[in-house]
Design an enzyme around this catalytic site. Structure first.
Site, PDB file in Angstrom:
ATOM      1  N   LYS A   1       0.869  -1.180   0.000  1.00 53.48           N
ATOM      2  CA  LYS A   1       0.000   0.000   0.000  1.00 53.48           C
ATOM      3  C   LYS A   1       0.901   1.223   0.000  1.00 53.48           C
ATOM      4  O   LYS A   1       1.877   1.283   0.755  1.00 53.48           O
ATOM      5  CB  LYS A   1      -0.865  -0.015   1.264  1.00 53.48           C
ATOM      6  CG  LYS A   1      -1.404   1.348   1.716  1.00 53.48           C
ATOM      7  CD  LYS A   1      -2.372   1.180   2.871  1.00 53.48           C
ATOM      8  CE  LYS A   1      -2.719   2.515   3.516  1.00 53.48           C
ATOM      9  NZ  LYS A   1      -3.720   2.360   4.586  1.00 53.48           N
TER      10      LYS A   1
ATOM     11  N   ASN B   1      -2.077   3.245  12.695  1.00 54.62           N
ATOM     12  CA  ASN B   1      -1.247   4.445  12.829  1.00 54.62           C
ATOM     13  C   ASN B   1       0.106   3.975  13.364  1.00 54.62           C
ATOM     14  O   ASN B   1       0.287   2.782  13.589  1.00 54.62           O
ATOM     15  CB  ASN B   1      -1.894   5.445  13.805  1.00 54.62           C
ATOM     16  CG  ASN B   1      -3.136   6.112  13.237  1.00 54.62           C
ATOM     17  OD1 ASN B   1      -4.248   5.844  13.671  1.00 54.62           O
ATOM     18  ND2 ASN B   1      -2.967   6.984  12.258  1.00 54.62           N
TER      19      ASN B   1
HETATM   20  O1  LIG Z   1      -4.804   4.287   6.249  1.00 53.33           O
HETATM   21  C1  LIG Z   1      -4.707   5.382   6.733  1.00 53.33           C
HETATM   22  O2  LIG Z   1      -5.504   6.282   6.464  1.00 53.33           O
HETATM   23  C2  LIG Z   1      -3.622   5.628   7.677  1.00 53.33           C
HETATM   24  O3  LIG Z   1      -2.704   4.840   7.747  1.00 53.33           O
HETATM   25  C3  LIG Z   1      -3.663   6.831   8.526  1.00 53.33           C
HETATM   26  C4  LIG Z   1      -2.330   7.290   9.023  1.00 53.33           C
HETATM   27  O4  LIG Z   1      -2.560   8.445   9.813  1.00 53.33           O
HETATM   28  C5  LIG Z   1      -1.350   7.599   7.894  1.00 53.33           C
HETATM   29  O5  LIG Z   1      -1.943   8.462   7.001  1.00 53.33           O
HETATM   30  C6  LIG Z   1      -0.089   8.177   8.455  1.00 53.33           C
HETATM   31  O6  LIG Z   1       0.559   7.484   9.233  1.00 53.33           O
HETATM   32  O7  LIG Z   1       0.268   9.288   8.106  1.00 53.33           O
HETATM   33 MG   LIG Z   2      -6.510   4.936   5.006  1.00 46.21          MG
END
Ligand SMILES: O=C([O-])C(=O)C[C@H](O)[C@@H](O)C(=O)[O-]
Ligand SMILES: [Mg+2]
Length: 446
Positions: A204, A340
């Protein structure tokens, strides 16, 4: 009645992060989490991990008198009581994170789920069963697939912030994860290094950073480099619906599914725009933004906006995430989990929950590869061949290392309190002076 909880402690902890980019800006040199440690009168220790920040820490502290002295076998009643303890806060917009407003994340995170996790760890140890065996219809799989979560990375030398450098030169992944990676070629190199260490089959890419066309070129480069891999990109709803449709139709062969490709716009909610996106492209949609509770999910499913719900146990609870997994499976949809930045307790928790999720599930997100080496456990779960194996070890199947926990707690106390709550604008302002978050503009498009 079984054992009773003897003690409950809450440890705010900090760890180091890379200068990774996302729609909300740029990750700080530190990330924070809260760790719950319970002991019971049978001599066991139970643990849970959840998002950082003082709001969540204070909620957890407030639970202590409601948890200590309670029988672990009656944990559902205990957790249910906690769920109702804290009312809605004045600055909770009710918007959730469908516009990725990071200041609202603490309201989407359900702090009592860290206690649920620690109580289930204790119960599993008492019953000599893994947590996965206590969820839903029990263990559905032993090997849980995780995806390789790739990020664009900025050059830390553009800041004077204390980003970690040279913390792991054992292989390419250890080195590359702290170095700049802003081009398709660099992201492919990042993916190869991650695959070499962890054996990931699927990837991803975190989008919402560069011009959408450039990001899709990165997706295509990944597809060309890993033709058998499922590739998905997550711009966190930053793209307009028209852009998302045009680009996904153009690069359809390279993506397996899209995660939150568009979001609220022109008075329409993300549930509506994603429904239209799906009708226009026939490409499956995953979300961790427009269905973060049951009421949102009802509307998302009525509109057929999503195919894959990333039901993070920190948002839904362990039982709640499995309730979602069962429903999705019965309805021909797919379960996955969002993440996260986190320590290894969360990694172990994801493995247990995913092991109990029925049917075909999507590989689970994890940020852990960015933190690998900073674990709080005596032995961190290992991602091998892209999977974590769930054994018969009771509870979460892991043991807290109190020395490591205290060290991470000391780091939390040492860092500037401005780091306690995630704020991705701060580092971003070193790259673009005066930078401000805009949910409809990729971070570097200003
Ligand atoms: O799948 C997602 O939206 C994430 O992993 C959210 C996280 O906050 C991601 O955007 C990050 O770590 O910056
Ligand atoms: Mg997401």
């Amino acid at each position: 009645m079984g054992p009773k909880v003897k003690t409950m402690e809450v440890f705010p902890v900090a760890g180091y992060d890379s200068m990774t980019l996302t729609l909300s800006g740029c990750h700080s040199p530190y990330f924070t989490r809260n760790i719950v440690v319970l002991t019971d009168d049978a001599g066991h220790t139970g643990i849970g991990e959840i998002h950082g920040g003082e709001y969540t820490r204070q909620q957890l502290e407030s639970y202590i008198p409601h948890v200590v002295g309670q029988p672990i076998t009656d944990y559902r009643r205990v957790v249910n009581q906690l769920r109702h303890l804290n009312g809605k806060k004045a600055d909770d917009t009710g918007e959730g994170i469908q516009g990725l407003d990071i200041s609202q994340l603490k309201y989407v995170v359900q702090s009592e789920t860290a206690v649920e996790c620690a109580l289930m760890d204790l119960l599993g140890k008492f019953l000599e069963l893994p947590v996965a065996a206590l969820l839903g219809d029990g263990i559905q799989r032993r090997d849980v697939e995780f995806l390789g979560y790739l990020f664009y990375i900025e050059d830390t030398h553009k800041t004077d912030l204390p980003y970690l450098q040279d913390d792991d030169d054992s292989d390419d992944w250890g080195k590359l994860r702290r170095l700049p990676a802003m081009t398709p070629k660099a992201i492919v190199k990042e993916a190869k290094a991650a695959q070499n260490r962890y054996g990931f089959k699927n990837f991803k890419l975190k989008g919402g950073v560069l011009d959408p066309e450039l990001e899709m070129q990165t997706v295509k480069a990944l597809h060309d480099a890993f033709p058998a891999a499922h590739i998905n990109i997550d711009p966190n709803g930053a793209w307009s619906e028209a852009t998302a449709i045009a680009l996904v139709n153009k690069y359809k062969a390279a993506v397996t599914y899209m995660e939150d490709p568009c979001g609220p716009e022109n008075g329409y909610s993300g549930r509506e725009t994603l429904s239209e996106f799906k009708q226009a492209t026939h490409v499956p949609v995953a979300t961790n933004m427009i269905a973060t509770d049951w009421r949102q999910f009802q509307h998302a499913s009525a509109l057929k906006s999503v195919d894959i719900v990333l039901a993070d146990p920190h948002f839904w609870g362990l039982h709640g995430s499995i309730r979602m997994a069962q429903l999705l499976n019965d309805w021909g949809m797919t379960w996955g989990s969002h993440s996260n930045n986190h320590f290894d307790i969360t990694l172990a928790t994801y493995a247990q929950v995913a092991a109990a999720a029925p049917g075909h599930i999507t590989p689970v997100d994890t940020h852990y590869i960015w933190q690998d080496g900073q674990g709080l456990l005596k032995q961190s779960p290992e991602i091998r061949d892209g999977h974590i194996h769930v054994s018969d070890a009771p509870g979460l199947g892991v043991e807290i290392d109190m020395d490591k926990l205290h060290a991470a707690n000391d780091l939390y106390k040492k860092i500037d309190p401005m780091y306690y709550d995630r704020d991705d604008a701060r580092s971003m302002q070193y790259l673009i002076p005066g930078w401000q978050y805009d949910s409809k503009k990729p971070a570097l498009v200003r």
